[in-house]
Design a protein around this motif. Structure first.
Motif, PDB file in Angstrom:
ATOM      1  N   MET A 147      46.521  42.057  47.093  1.00 29.62           N
ATOM      2  CA  MET A 147      45.360  42.281  46.369  1.00 29.62           C
ATOM      3  C   MET A 147      44.762  40.959  46.423  1.00 29.62           C
ATOM      4  O   MET A 147      45.236  39.501  46.007  1.00 29.62           O
ATOM      5  CB  MET A 147      45.635  42.402  44.781  1.00 29.62           C
ATOM      6  N   GLY A 148      43.416  40.736  46.392  1.00 28.32           N
ATOM      7  CA  GLY A 148      43.191  39.447  46.952  1.00 28.32           C
ATOM      8  C   GLY A 148      41.966  38.756  45.217  1.00 28.32           C
ATOM      9  O   GLY A 148      42.412  39.440  44.383  1.00 28.32           O
ATOM     10  N   LEU A 149      41.847  37.578  45.543  1.00 27.49           N
ATOM     11  CA  LEU A 149      41.488  37.388  44.187  1.00 27.49           C
ATOM     12  C   LEU A 149      40.404  37.818  43.186  1.00 27.49           C
ATOM     13  O   LEU A 149      40.192  38.140  41.940  1.00 27.49           O
ATOM     14  CB  LEU A 149      40.828  35.800  44.282  1.00 27.49           C
ATOM     15  N   ILE A 150      39.229  38.620  44.044  1.00 23.18           N
ATOM     16  CA  ILE A 150      38.235  39.449  43.531  1.00 23.18           C
ATOM     17  C   ILE A 150      38.654  40.410  43.061  1.00 23.18           C
ATOM     18  O   ILE A 150      38.568  40.809  41.669  1.00 23.18           O
ATOM     19  CB  ILE A 150      37.019  39.632  44.269  1.00 23.18           C
ATOM     20  N   ALA A 151      40.062  41.068  42.614  1.00 18.61           N
ATOM     21  CA  ALA A 151      40.923  41.950  42.332  1.00 18.61           C
ATOM     22  C   ALA A 151      41.241  41.774  41.445  1.00 18.61           C
ATOM     23  O   ALA A 151      42.051  41.713  40.708  1.00 18.61           O
ATOM     24  CB  ALA A 151      41.661  43.392  43.279  1.00 18.61           C
ATOM     25  N   GLN A 152      42.268  40.952  41.426  1.00 22.34           N
ATOM     26  CA  GLN A 152      42.982  40.061  40.439  1.00 22.34           C
ATOM     27  C   GLN A 152      42.278  39.433  39.436  1.00 22.34           C
ATOM     28  O   GLN A 152      42.947  39.511  38.702  1.00 22.34           O
ATOM     29  CB  GLN A 152      43.606  38.683  41.122  1.00 22.34           C
ATOM     30  N   ILE A 153      40.576  39.112  39.363  1.00 26.20           N
ATOM     31  CA  ILE A 153      39.767  38.466  38.332  1.00 26.20           C
ATOM     32  C   ILE A 153      39.339  40.204  37.664  1.00 26.20           C
ATOM     33  O   ILE A 153      39.640  40.027  36.413  1.00 26.20           O
ATOM     34  CB  ILE A 153      38.851  37.963  38.606  1.00 26.20           C
TER      35      ILE A 153
ATOM     36  N   ALA B  83      41.173  42.669  37.498  1.00 22.35           N
ATOM     37  CA  ALA B  83      42.486  43.259  37.056  1.00 22.35           C
ATOM     38  C   ALA B  83      42.693  42.349  35.506  1.00 22.35           C
ATOM     39  O   ALA B  83      42.936  43.279  34.868  1.00 22.35           O
ATOM     40  CB  ALA B  83      43.408  43.474  37.659  1.00 22.35           C
ATOM     41  N   LEU B  84      42.400  41.208  35.589  1.00 15.52           N
ATOM     42  CA  LEU B  84      42.979  40.747  34.534  1.00 15.52           C
ATOM     43  C   LEU B  84      41.715  40.506  33.291  1.00 15.52           C
ATOM     44  O   LEU B  84      41.846  41.319  32.257  1.00 15.52           O
ATOM     45  CB  LEU B  84      42.949  39.175  34.806  1.00 15.52           C
ATOM     46  N   ARG B  85      40.187  41.195  33.644  1.00 23.36           N
ATOM     47  CA  ARG B  85      39.718  41.579  32.912  1.00 23.36           C
ATOM     48  C   ARG B  85      39.839  42.804  32.030  1.00 23.36           C
ATOM     49  O   ARG B  85      39.265  43.087  31.152  1.00 23.36           O
ATOM     50  CB  ARG B  85      38.022  41.381  33.255  1.00 23.36           C
ATOM     51  N   ASP B  86      40.092  43.709  33.037  1.00 21.06           N
ATOM     52  CA  ASP B  86      40.561  44.976  32.547  1.00 21.06           C
ATOM     53  C   ASP B  86      41.727  45.254  32.030  1.00 21.06           C
ATOM     54  O   ASP B  86      42.162  46.455  31.047  1.00 21.06           O
ATOM     55  CB  ASP B  86      40.749  45.903  33.448  1.00 21.06           C
ATOM     56  N   GLY B  87      42.554  44.131  31.466  1.00 19.61           N
ATOM     57  CA  GLY B  87      43.358  44.116  30.540  1.00 19.61           C
ATOM     58  C   GLY B  87      44.910  44.492  31.314  1.00 19.61           C
ATOM     59  O   GLY B  87      45.727  45.044  30.646  1.00 19.61           O
ATOM     60  N   THR B  88      44.568  44.902  32.663  1.00 16.80           N
ATOM     61  CA  THR B  88      46.033  45.398  33.812  1.00 16.80           C
ATOM     62  C   THR B  88      47.069  43.974  34.616  1.00 16.80           C
ATOM     63  O   THR B  88      48.000  44.848  35.332  1.00 16.80           O
ATOM     64  CB  THR B  88      45.362  46.503  34.380  1.00 16.80           C
ATOM     65  N   GLY B  89      46.068  43.114  34.691  1.00 12.47           N
ATOM     66  CA  GLY B  89      45.834  42.038  35.756  1.00 12.47           C
ATOM     67  C   GLY B  89      47.621  41.148  34.907  1.00 12.47           C
ATOM     68  O   GLY B  89      47.427  40.854  33.468  1.00 12.47           O
ATOM     69  N   ARG B  90      47.497  40.228  35.532  1.00 10.70           N
ATOM     70  CA  ARG B  90      49.173  39.085  34.928  1.00 10.70           C
ATOM     71  C   ARG B  90      47.859  37.657  35.222  1.00 10.70           C
ATOM     72  O   ARG B  90      48.362  37.393  36.105  1.00 10.70           O
ATOM     73  CB  ARG B  90      50.694  38.866  35.715  1.00 10.70           C
ATOM     74  N   PRO B  91      48.763  36.710  34.145  1.00  4.51           N
ATOM     75  CA  PRO B  91      47.851  35.612  34.331  1.00  4.51           C
ATOM     76  C   PRO B  91      47.663  34.732  35.660  1.00  4.51           C
ATOM     77  O   PRO B  91      48.170  33.954  36.649  1.00  4.51           O
ATOM     78  CB  PRO B  91      47.558  34.762  33.381  1.00  4.51           C
ATOM     79  N   GLN B  92      49.981  34.730  35.785  1.00  7.07           N
ATOM     80  CA  GLN B  92      50.580  34.064  36.695  1.00  7.07           C
ATOM     81  C   GLN B  92      49.816  34.399  38.426  1.00  7.07           C
ATOM     82  O   GLN B  92      50.163  33.655  39.660  1.00  7.07           O
ATOM     83  CB  GLN B  92      51.540  34.588  36.430  1.00  7.07           C
ATOM     84  N   ALA B  93      49.445  35.682  38.317  1.00  5.68           N
ATOM     85  CA  ALA B  93      49.305  36.684  39.612  1.00  5.68           C
ATOM     86  C   ALA B  93      48.244  35.969  39.944  1.00  5.68           C
ATOM     87  O   ALA B  93      47.790  35.658  41.133  1.00  5.68           O
ATOM     88  CB  ALA B  93      49.308  38.072  40.030  1.00  5.68           C
ATOM     89  N   LEU B  94      47.593  36.006  38.838  1.00  4.03           N
ATOM     90  CA  LEU B  94      45.808  35.507  39.110  1.00  4.03           C
ATOM     91  C   LEU B  94      45.768  33.903  39.678  1.00  4.03           C
ATOM     92  O   LEU B  94      45.188  33.455  40.675  1.00  4.03           O
ATOM     93  CB  LEU B  94      44.630  35.354  37.857  1.00  4.03           C
ATOM     94  N   VAL B  95      46.750  33.429  38.983  1.00  7.35           N
ATOM     95  CA  VAL B  95      46.775  31.828  39.616  1.00  7.35           C
ATOM     96  C   VAL B  95      47.621  31.367  40.950  1.00  7.35           C
ATOM     97  O   VAL B  95      46.793  31.021  42.000  1.00  7.35           O
ATOM     98  CB  VAL B  95      47.411  31.117  38.663  1.00  7.35           C
ATOM     99  N   GLY B  96      48.196  32.658  40.980  1.00  8.15           N
ATOM    100  CA  GLY B  96      49.132  32.504  42.389  1.00  8.15           C
ATOM    101  C   GLY B  96      48.164  33.066  43.668  1.00  8.15           C
ATOM    102  O   GLY B  96      48.036  31.678  44.749  1.00  8.15           O
ATOM    103  N   GLU B  97      46.652  33.944  43.144  1.00  6.89           N
ATOM    104  CA  GLU B  97      45.705  34.431  43.800  1.00  6.89           C
ATOM    105  C   GLU B  97      44.921  33.357  44.646  1.00  6.89           C
ATOM    106  O   GLU B  97      44.916  32.869  45.451  1.00  6.89           O
ATOM    107  CB  GLU B  97      45.588  36.061  43.661  1.00  6.89           C
ATOM    108  N   LEU B  98      44.419  32.501  43.511  1.00  8.10           N
ATOM    109  CA  LEU B  98      43.405  31.392  43.542  1.00  8.10           C
ATOM    110  C   LEU B  98      44.747  30.374  44.845  1.00  8.10           C
ATOM    111  O   LEU B  98      44.056  30.050  45.591  1.00  8.10           O
ATOM    112  CB  LEU B  98      43.749  31.213  41.964  1.00  8.10           C
ATOM    113  N   ARG B  99      45.937  29.988  44.235  1.00  8.63           N
ATOM    114  CA  ARG B  99      46.138  29.317  44.632  1.00  8.63           C
ATOM    115  C   ARG B  99      45.731  29.481  46.999  1.00  8.63           C
ATOM    116  O   ARG B  99      46.590  28.498  47.693  1.00  8.63           O
ATOM    117  CB  ARG B  99      47.698  29.162  44.903  1.00  8.63           C
ATOM    118  N   ARG B 100      46.169  30.424  47.345  1.00  9.41           N
ATOM    119  CA  ARG B 100      46.662  31.374  48.766  1.00  9.41           C
ATOM    120  C   ARG B 100      45.477  31.476  48.905  1.00  9.41           C
ATOM    121  O   ARG B 100      44.727  31.551  50.182  1.00  9.41           O
ATOM    122  CB  ARG B 100      47.072  33.155  48.690  1.00  9.41           C
ATOM    123  N   THR B 101      43.950  31.599  48.463  1.00 10.70           N
ATOM    124  CA  THR B 101      42.576  32.042  48.756  1.00 10.70           C
ATOM    125  C   THR B 101      41.803  30.942  48.851  1.00 10.70           C
ATOM    126  O   THR B 101      41.798  29.595  48.553  1.00 10.70           O
ATOM    127  CB  THR B 101      41.811  32.697  47.859  1.00 10.70           C
TER     128      THR B 101
END
Length: 134
Positions: free
Chosen positions: A1-7, A9-27
């Motif tokens: 899942m890319g950064l935009i998809a992680q954002i 997911a977090l906004r709709d309540g299904t994402g995880r903050p750690q996964a979002l930060v991890g994706e930011l780091r890889r982008t």
């Protein structure tokens, strides 16, 4: 899942903050350059580096700021991990990352706190053994 998809997911309540930060780091992020430095804004005592996931988002931002549509945007492409771990600690004062700020549904702020930036510059660790203040 890319950064935009992680954002999203977090906004709709299904994402995880750690996964979002991890994706930011890889982008690879596009950070606009202005007057020889990385473009940023200061708000509430925090410097926010502007970063974008693609040229379309970057262009939308620059146009909203009144840039000449025919002008070529100057930016650096940098891995999110390098931005967080090397660039931010080299700057004076608390610094976070503002991603895709011209995209109402796709923007996200990454504040200078533990778990995002190195502990040595995390504002929430000031007085707890980390450097905190720069």
């Amino acid at each position: 899942m890319g950064l935009i998809a992680q954002i999203a997911a977090l906004r709709d309540g299904t994402g995880r903050p750690q996964a979002l930060v991890g994706e930011l780091r890889r982008t690879t992020l596009l950070v606009p350059v202005s007057d020889g430095g990385l473009m940023s804004a200061e708000r509430g005592g925090v410097r926010w580096l502007y970063a974008f996931t693609d040229e379309v988002s970057l262009s939308r931002f620059l146009l909203q700021r009144g840039a000449d549509p025919a002008a070529e945007a100057e930016y650096v492409a940098i891995l999110g991990a390098r931005l967080l771990d090397a660039v931010i600690p080299s700057l004076d004062g608390p610094t976070g990352v503002a991603v895709n700020v011209a995209d109402e549904d796709g923007s996200m702020l990454f504040p200078p706190v533990a778990g995002i930036v190195p502990d040595s510059v995390a504002v929430d660790l000031v007085g707890k053994g980390a450097r905190g203040e720069r």
